[in-house]
Design an enzyme around this catalytic site. Structure first.
Site, short mmCIF file in Angstrom:
data_model
loop_
_atom_site.label_atom_id
_atom_site.label_comp_id
_atom_site.label_asym_id
_atom_site.label_seq_id
_atom_site.Cartn_x
_atom_site.Cartn_y
_atom_site.Cartn_z
CB CYS A 153 -0.86 0.01 1.21
SG CYS A 153 -1.75 1.46 1.48
CB CYS B 174 0.36 1.67 4.29
SG CYS B 174 -1.60 1.09 4.21
#
Length: 147
Positions: free
Chosen positions: A69, A72
């Site tokens: 991600c 993230c």
């Protein structure tokens, strides 16, 4: 805060009793003798997650994330800095939803990163999407803590 609190060790996950006024004095785990607060997020699997949520008598902030991600990974340095600012009043943790998909499913995590704040074993706030800075993360957490 002179009463004793249960604090779960980020290393061996043993529950320790710490006097509230000693939280800021770098207490060590009675079992493994390592620091109870490291200023870094603790990575949790399902068993450790359940123990930290159920047994910690301080709030627990959890970042549900995944290695693939992009947002993230962008938020990770700010989250690391926020951990240093929030401990020892808040336990800061991370759950890799790829490695521990059962937790993502159990908490109905639909997008990552998702921050969830737990107080007294119950989720009290959730933020889907990355917060840009450590100050944003700290402000969000402090805005949702009980007074």
């Amino acid at each position: 805060m002179s009463d004793s609190l249960h604090i779960v060790c980020p290393h061996c996950h043993t529950t320790n009793r710490v006097l509230g006024h000693q939280l800021g004095s770098a207490p060590d785990c009675g079992q493994c003798k390592r620091p109870l607060f490291t200023g870094h997020p603790v990575a949790l699997d399902e068993a450790a997650f359940d123990k930290h949520i159920a047994r910690n008598q301080i709030p627990v902030l959890v970042d549900f994330w995944a290695p693939w991600c992009g947002p993230c990974r962008m938020m990770a340095p700010a989250y690391e800095q926020a951990a240093a600012a929030l401990e020892p009043q808040v336990r800061v943790a991370k759950v890799d939803t790829e490695a521990v998909p059962a937790l993502g499913a159990r908490f109905n995590i639909r997008s990552i990163p998702t921050l969830a704040l737990f107080v007294g074993g119950r989720e009290v706030a959730r933020q889907a999407g990355a917060l840009r800075t450590a100050a944003d993360i700290v402000r969000w957490v402090q805005g949702h803590l009980p007074r």
